[in-house]
Design an enzyme around this catalytic site. Structure first.
Site, PDB file in Angstrom:
ATOM      1  CB  VAL A   1      18.761  51.348 -14.357  1.00  0.00           C
ATOM      2  CG1 VAL A   1      18.028  51.567 -13.035  1.00  0.00           C
ATOM      3  CG2 VAL A   1      17.832  51.637 -15.536  1.00  0.00           C
TER       4      VAL A   1
ATOM      5  CD  GLU B   1      24.676  48.047 -32.630  1.00  0.00           C
ATOM      6  OE1 GLU B   1      24.664  49.207 -32.178  1.00  0.00           O
ATOM      7  OE2 GLU B   1      24.319  47.762 -33.788  1.00  0.00           O
TER       8      GLU B   1
ATOM      9  CE1 TYR C   1      17.434  47.638 -24.438  1.00  0.00           C
ATOM     10  CE2 TYR C   1      19.125  46.036 -24.954  1.00  0.00           C
ATOM     11  CZ  TYR C   1      18.754  47.261 -24.456  1.00  0.00           C
ATOM     12  OH  TYR C   1      19.710  48.129 -23.979  1.00  0.00           O
TER      13      TYR C   1
HETATM   14  C1  LIG Z   1      19.355  46.294 -18.171  1.00  0.00           C
HETATM   15  C2  LIG Z   1      18.868  47.432 -17.272  1.00  0.00           C
HETATM   16  C3  LIG Z   1      18.885  48.735 -18.065  1.00  0.00           C
HETATM   17  C4  LIG Z   1      17.419  47.125 -16.831  1.00  0.00           C
HETATM   18  O1  LIG Z   1      16.959  48.234 -16.080  1.00  0.00           O
HETATM   19  P1  LIG Z   1      15.757  48.080 -15.036  1.00  0.00           P
HETATM   20  O2  LIG Z   1      15.228  49.435 -14.724  1.00  0.00           O
HETATM   21  O3  LIG Z   1      16.187  47.247 -13.887  1.00  0.00           O
HETATM   22  O4  LIG Z   1      14.687  47.267 -15.890  1.00  0.00           O
HETATM   23  P2  LIG Z   1      13.114  47.211 -15.616  1.00  0.00           P
HETATM   24  O5  LIG Z   1      12.852  47.208 -14.145  1.00  0.00           O
HETATM   25  O6  LIG Z   1      12.433  48.282 -16.408  1.00  0.00           O
HETATM   26  O7  LIG Z   1      12.766  45.787 -16.216  1.00  0.00           O
HETATM   27  C5  LIG Z   1      11.810  45.598 -17.259  1.00  0.00           C
HETATM   28  C6  LIG Z   1      11.853  44.144 -17.675  1.00  0.00           C
HETATM   29  O8  LIG Z   1      13.118  43.819 -18.246  1.00  0.00           O
HETATM   30  C7  LIG Z   1      13.496  42.471 -17.876  1.00  0.00           C
HETATM   31  N1  LIG Z   1      14.627  42.505 -16.962  1.00  0.00           N
HETATM   32  C8  LIG Z   1      15.224  43.588 -16.410  1.00  0.00           C
HETATM   33  N2  LIG Z   1      16.264  43.225 -15.635  1.00  0.00           N
HETATM   34  C9  LIG Z   1      16.331  41.872 -15.701  1.00  0.00           C
HETATM   35  C10 LIG Z   1      17.194  40.910 -15.117  1.00  0.00           C
HETATM   36  N3  LIG Z   1      18.209  41.248 -14.288  1.00  0.00           N
HETATM   37  N4  LIG Z   1      16.989  39.597 -15.416  1.00  0.00           N
HETATM   38  C11 LIG Z   1      15.996  39.234 -16.241  1.00  0.00           C
HETATM   39  N5  LIG Z   1      15.109  40.097 -16.819  1.00  0.00           N
HETATM   40  C12 LIG Z   1      15.303  41.410 -16.547  1.00  0.00           C
HETATM   41  C13 LIG Z   1      12.287  41.914 -17.148  1.00  0.00           C
HETATM   42  O9  LIG Z   1      11.412  41.354 -18.131  1.00  0.00           O
HETATM   43  C14 LIG Z   1      11.696  43.162 -16.539  1.00  0.00           C
HETATM   44  O10 LIG Z   1      10.327  43.031 -16.198  1.00  0.00           O
HETATM   45  P3  LIG Z   1       9.924  42.506 -14.730  1.00  0.00           P
HETATM   46  O11 LIG Z   1      10.754  43.227 -13.714  1.00  0.00           O
HETATM   47  O12 LIG Z   1       8.465  42.822 -14.650  1.00  0.00           O
HETATM   48  O13 LIG Z   1      10.234  41.027 -14.732  1.00  0.00           O
HETATM   49  C15 LIG Z   1      19.736  47.540 -15.986  1.00  0.00           C
HETATM   50  O14 LIG Z   1      19.888  46.247 -15.421  1.00  0.00           O
HETATM   51  C16 LIG Z   1      21.116  48.138 -16.232  1.00  0.00           C
HETATM   52  O15 LIG Z   1      21.285  49.353 -16.222  1.00  0.00           O
HETATM   53  N6  LIG Z   1      22.100  47.276 -16.464  1.00  0.00           N
HETATM   54  C17 LIG Z   1      23.497  47.739 -16.666  1.00  0.00           C
HETATM   55  C18 LIG Z   1      23.615  48.570 -17.923  1.00  0.00           C
HETATM   56  C19 LIG Z   1      23.150  47.814 -19.141  1.00  0.00           C
HETATM   57  O16 LIG Z   1      23.421  46.623 -19.292  1.00  0.00           O
HETATM   58  N7  LIG Z   1      22.473  48.557 -20.044  1.00  0.00           N
HETATM   59  C20 LIG Z   1      22.066  48.024 -21.319  1.00  0.00           C
HETATM   60  C21 LIG Z   1      23.202  48.195 -22.281  1.00  0.00           C
HETATM   61  S1  LIG Z   1      22.786  47.551 -23.878  1.00  0.00           S
END
Ligand SMILES: CC(C)(COP(=O)(O)OP(=O)(O)OC[C@H]1O[C@@H](n2cnc3c(N)ncnc32)[C@H](O)[C@@H]1OP(=O)(O)O)[C@@H](O)C(=O)NCCC(=O)NCCS
Length: 146
Positions: free
Chosen positions: A73, A105, A117
């Protein structure tokens, strides 16, 4: 949210290389993922139609198993539930294909993704040493699809 198409390759690669400076997939790998008949890729777009997120599943029919290949994202679109929505839809697709177990992973230092996750029901399975660039370990996680 919509299915990704081969025409999305450049937009996906722009995000991929910006967000994973040490571990980005090559354009050829991404193209092959998008073209894989056992795959299922989704994108989320902003109001202007630009892609702000993508996620992919690999789940061959009849194997009972699948893998979450990626979820990414753009920084400006995070914490809006986009990843949760993309992954929930991929889990539904895996269930539709008869998968009973899903694997993924994640970097051991990626607490945000691990929290995401776990919220979706994935549990820790094992550690894969030096799976990522610069010797970073991976946590393998598993979801029992019900
Ligand atoms: C990890 C990632 C995919 C999360 O995407 P996102 O759209 O922001 O996630 P969501 O808004 O759907 O979050 C859902 C839940 O996940 C958890 N979560 C997401 N981001 C978080 C953060 N920075 N810290 C803690 N919990 C987090 C929370 O439980 C969250 O629920 P909440 O917002 O109601 O508290 C995003 O931060 C990203 O793209 N990171 C870089 C790429 C990456 O690491 N991808 C995964 C590779 S394995």
């Amino acid at each position: 949210m919509r299915r990704a198409t081969p025409e999305d390759l450049d937009a996906l690669m722009a995000l991929e290389t910006a967000i994973y400076p040490d571990d980005a997939w090559s354009s050829a790998t991404m193209a092959s993922e998008l073209a894989n008949p056992y795959g299922h890729y989704l994108v989320e777009t902003g109001e202007d139609g630009a892609i702000v997120a993508y996620a992919g599943l690999l789940a061959p029919l009849g194997t009972g198993q699948g893998d979450i290949q990626t979820v990414t994202v753009a920084p400006e679109a995070r914490r809006q539930g986009i990843a949760r929505c993309l992954l929930s839809t991929l889990i539904d697709e895996a269930r539709r294909r008869g998968a009973e177990e899903l694997f993924l992973e994640v970097r051991v230092d990626n607490e945000a993704a691990q929290a995401l996750y776990r919220e979706l029901g994935f549990e820790e399975l094992s550690v894969r040493k030096s799976y990522y660039g610069q010797g970073v370990d991976a946590l393998t996680m598993k979801l029992k699809v019900v």
